[in-house]
Every structure is written in C-alpha cells, then in structure tokens.
Design an enzyme around this catalytic site. Structure first.
Site, PDB file in Angstrom:
ATOM      1  N   LYS A   1     -32.816  55.268  50.345  1.00 53.01           N
ATOM      2  CA  LYS A   1     -31.952  55.191  49.169  1.00 53.01           C
ATOM      3  C   LYS A   1     -30.513  54.918  49.587  1.00 53.01           C
ATOM      4  O   LYS A   1     -30.047  55.464  50.595  1.00 53.01           O
ATOM      5  CB  LYS A   1     -32.045  56.534  48.416  1.00 53.01           C
ATOM      6  CG  LYS A   1     -31.737  56.423  46.945  1.00 53.01           C
ATOM      7  CD  LYS A   1     -32.143  57.685  46.209  1.00 53.01           C
ATOM      8  CE  LYS A   1     -31.407  57.770  44.883  1.00 53.01           C
ATOM      9  NZ  LYS A   1     -31.769  58.938  44.106  1.00 53.01           N
TER      10      LYS A   1
ATOM     11  N   ARG B   1     -32.691  67.003  30.733  1.00 55.18           N
ATOM     12  CA  ARG B   1     -31.656  66.644  29.754  1.00 55.18           C
ATOM     13  C   ARG B   1     -32.260  66.126  28.462  1.00 55.18           C
ATOM     14  O   ARG B   1     -31.845  66.458  27.388  1.00 55.18           O
ATOM     15  CB  ARG B   1     -30.723  65.585  30.341  1.00 55.18           C
ATOM     16  CG  ARG B   1     -29.802  66.133  31.399  1.00 55.18           C
ATOM     17  CD  ARG B   1     -29.224  65.025  32.225  1.00 55.18           C
ATOM     18  NE  ARG B   1     -30.305  64.271  32.859  1.00 55.18           N
ATOM     19  CZ  ARG B   1     -30.147  63.133  33.479  1.00 55.18           C
ATOM     20  NH1 ARG B   1     -28.981  62.582  33.538  1.00 55.18           N
ATOM     21  NH2 ARG B   1     -31.187  62.541  34.041  1.00 55.18           N
TER      22      ARG B   1
END
Ligand code: COA
Length: 159
Positions: free
Chosen positions: A42, A91
C-alpha cells in the site's frame, strides 16, 4: 486478568473520527493498543513513523493507551501482544461489507481473536483520511476534522 484491546488502522492521517473511537474504547478495556498498519503493498501519504508520532501525540495524556506499528497479519500481531479483541469503527452501512469480511477472515485465521464494532459519533460519520487530505491539499479548513497535531503535519507536508 487485564483486558487488552487492539485498534488497528492505516491512520493516514488519524482523524477526529479515529480519536473518538480511541477515547471510547480506552474506557472499556484495561489497555488499548492503537496499531498503525504498515502494508508494503500500500502507498501511504505519511510514513509509518509520522503516523505513529501523530497518534502518540494525540493520546499522550492517556495512561492506558499505547501506540505501536505492525506489518504482517493482524491476528498474529494480536497474539503477540496478548489482545483478544480487535476494535473497528463503523460509520455507515457502506463500511459494513468490508468490515464484515475483515472480521470473518480474522476469526477464520484465529478463532481466539474477536472483533467488536463501535458506532462512530454522528459528527464524524462523513470523515475519512483521504477526504481530509484532499480538503487540506485544496486549502479547505480541516481544523474541526483532525486533532491540531495532524493539521500541523498536513500543512508541513503539503505546503
Ligand atoms: N472515523 C473516521 N474515519 C475512519 C474511521 C472512523 N471511525 N474508521 C475508518 N475510517 C476511514 C479511514 O480514514 C480510511 O479512510 P481512507 O480510505 O480515506 O484512507 C478508511 O476508513 C479505512 O481505514 P482504516 O480503518 O485505517 O482501515 P484500513 O482498511 O486502512 O486498514 C487494517 C485495515 C489495517 C486493519 C487491515 O488492512 C489489516 O488488518 N491489515 C493487516 C494485514 C492483515 O491481517 N490482513 C488480513 C485482514 S483480514
């Protein structure tokens, strides 16, 4: 027995949403380890050292919170530090599928480690690290979205 929980993430950078989860988790466990992921596949904006330093500064006044970093499998790291609980924030519904897969895969890899989800505070439900980076890059105000130390790091890195 002391209960140790693990809150892993990229934290690139940490936001007030992460901080909210950190503070609330720390009240539920004897010790909370905030673990910064370093995945060689990443590409991060902030280095692992920068992400770790920002988090250390953010949690500086909490005696039962430590910040560390890890590479490799999360469940192996959890075993190494003696954590049996992984904390993840949720979320919105859009987080669910990804988090569901992550939690199931982790449990498949190590049945001793369980994942607990914490609902984010409604004020932070729209915040994510990449959005914060973009708003900061374009000169928008992020002062109510990240802790002051993160705003400082972002300004230094961007301008
Ligand atoms: N408030 C605000 N933002 C939040 C948030 C919250 N409460 N929770 C998550 N986010 C955001 C982050 O800012 C990030 O936003 P971005 O995509 O814009 O950068 C996004 O949600 C996801 O971030 P994060 O929670 O850091 O998760 P991640 O997907 O980057 O990392 C790991 C997840 C590190 C836990 C996972 O990849 C891992 O365990 N890696 C180790 C290797 C491994 O074991 N792999 C197998 C796992 S099954």
């Amino acid at each position: 027995m002391r209960t140790i929980a693990l809150y892993p993430g990229s934290f690139d950078p940490p936001t007030n949403g992460h901080y909210d989860i950190i503070k609330r988790s720390a009240t539920l466990f004897d010790k909370l380890i905030v673990a910064v992921a370093e995945n060689p596949a990443k590409k991060y904006f902030f280095s692992v050292d920068e992400r770790t330093s920002m988090l250390r500064e953010i949690v500086r006044e909490y005696d039962n919170i430590e910040v560390d970093h890890f590479d490799g499998l999360l469940v192996e790291y959890a075993d190494k530090i003696g954590a049996v609980t992984i904390i993840r924030g949720l979320r919105a519904l859009s987080d669910f599928e990804y988090e569901f897969e992550l939690a199931l895969m982790n449990r498949h890899l190590n049945a001793n480690v369980d994942t607990i989800f914490m609902m984010t505070d409604e004020h932070y439900s729209f915040i994510r690290s990449s959005l914060v980076r973009e708003v900061a890059r374009l000169g928008g105000d992020i002062s109510d979205k990240v802790p002051p130390v993160v705003e400082k790091y972002l300004k230094e890195k961007l301008f």
